[in-house]
Design a protein around this motif. Structure first.
Motif, PDB file in Angstrom:
ATOM      1  N   UNK B  44     -28.106  35.829   6.160  1.00  0.00           N
ATOM      2  CA  UNK B  44     -27.659  35.784   4.760  1.00  0.00           C
ATOM      3  C   UNK B  44     -26.745  36.951   4.430  1.00  0.00           C
ATOM      4  N   UNK B  47     -23.294  36.477   6.386  1.00  0.00           N
ATOM      5  CA  UNK B  47     -22.417  35.349   6.043  1.00  0.00           C
ATOM      6  C   UNK B  47     -21.743  35.543   4.687  1.00  0.00           C
ATOM      7  N   UNK B  48     -22.238  36.473   3.892  1.00  0.00           N
ATOM      8  CA  UNK B  48     -21.534  36.834   2.657  1.00  0.00           C
ATOM      9  C   UNK B  48     -20.213  37.523   3.018  1.00  0.00           C
ATOM     10  N   UNK B  49     -20.209  38.191   4.174  1.00  0.00           N
ATOM     11  CA  UNK B  49     -19.052  39.013   4.578  1.00  0.00           C
ATOM     12  C   UNK B  49     -18.150  38.392   5.641  1.00  0.00           C
ATOM     13  N   UNK B  50     -18.724  37.504   6.459  1.00  0.00           N
ATOM     14  CA  UNK B  50     -17.960  36.914   7.565  1.00  0.00           C
ATOM     15  C   UNK B  50     -18.221  35.425   7.704  1.00  0.00           C
ATOM     16  N   UNK B  51     -17.154  34.659   8.027  1.00  0.00           N
ATOM     17  CA  UNK B  51     -17.333  33.261   8.395  1.00  0.00           C
ATOM     18  C   UNK B  51     -18.137  33.196   9.686  1.00  0.00           C
TER      19      UNK B  51
END
Lengths: 173, 122
Positions: B44, B47-51
């Motif tokens: 979590x 994935x806020x920061x990277x695809x």
């Protein structure tokens, strides 16, 4: 043809009902209570609490309780597309209808939602042959973590969300 | 054909109990046996920061918990977590505790949240 799985589906719906009761939206377990982090670890208090970050994102009833597609489409989050490069994602806009679902509604696979997060090569030809109907997908394999179940049930929304995949009603004849 | 539904339901129901945040991964192939607490990787947060593609294509992480043979030397050499945890993209490897934060005895694998425990369990 007999349809023993019908009972399973009814029971499935019942189970979902139960789960809906358990899954109170907007509840994230604190790190000290998650049975994973050591409550004595010096990292507690330094690491971000899930609730702090996730409560600010568009809500959803399952998984991380975040609608990750909405979050990215609305620009609430802008996850990087590369380690150093800012190359745009390769987006594909079509939908694929997967019809072998017995009496369950058919499955509508949206390429767009997936290519917002993933590259073609994450799926093709590794997990899916890129030809409609060419993959022998079924629910058993998905529950074993193959095909869609590689991600759904692990990182993307859980398999309890039948209707999000089985979204196209079957015409009665 | 009917078999999977029973298995599925057992899995789905069991999964009702609360625990780790959905998608957390435990990496403990050798950390604990070499004297360090297990590593917890939060999907979590990342994935806020990277695809997904950055880790699972560019950096070559296989999408199967426990299948990547990650060693501390690799990380220090800039591979796997070390492609970012290098004091440039993110804080560096001197912050042992932030990664090695797990309880003793955890098994390597994917963990679920309040709705499912992931395919590893089924």
């Amino acid at each position: 043809m007999s349809k023993p799985w019908r009972h399973g589906i009814r029971a499935g719906v019942a189970a979902l009902g139960l789960l809906a009761g358990v899954a109170v939206a907007g509840y994230w377990v604190p790190l000290v209570k998650d049975n994973l982090h050591d409550p004595e670890s010096p990292a507690i208090g330094v690491l971000q609490e899930p609730a702090e970050a996730l409560s600010k994102l568009p809500p959803d009833p399952a998984g991380n309780q975040v609608d990750w597609i909405k979050a990215i489409e609305d620009g609430v989050i802008q996850p990087r597309t590369g380690l150093h490069s800012r190359e745009p994602m390769r987006i594909r806009d079509d939908f694929i209808l997967l019809e072998n679902t017995g009496e369950m509604p058919m499955v509508r696979f949206p390429h767009r939602s997936h290519t917002l997060w993933l590259d073609c090569k994450n799926c093709h030809e590794k997990y899916f042959v890129s030809r409609a109907g060419a993959n022998p997908i079924n629910m058993y394999k998905i529950l074993q973590g193959e095909y869609c179940g590689r991600c759904h049930g692990a990182v993307a929304f859980p398999l309890t969300e039948c209707k999000r995949c089985h979204s196209v009603p079957r015409k009665k004849d | 054909m009917g078999r999977w539904s029973g298995i599925a339901l057992a899995g789905l129901l069991l999964a009702g109990s609360a625990g780790a945040e959905y998608g957390d991964v435990v990496l403990n192939r050798r950390a604990e046996s070499e004297g360090m607490p297990p590593v917890i990787f939060p999907h979590w947060f990342h994935r806020i920061r990277f695809r997904c593609k950055v880790c699972h294509l560019e950096l070559g992480f296989e999408m199967r918990a426990g299948s990547n043979d990650v060693t501390m030397q690799d990380i220090i050499d800039g591979k796997f977590c070390g492609a970012c945890h290098n004091d440039e993209i993110a804080w560096g490897t001197e912050n042992c505790d932030l990664c090695h934060s797990g309880r003793p005895g955890l098994e390597t694998g994917i963990r679920g949240g309040h709705a499912t425990k992931g395919p590893g369990v089924w």
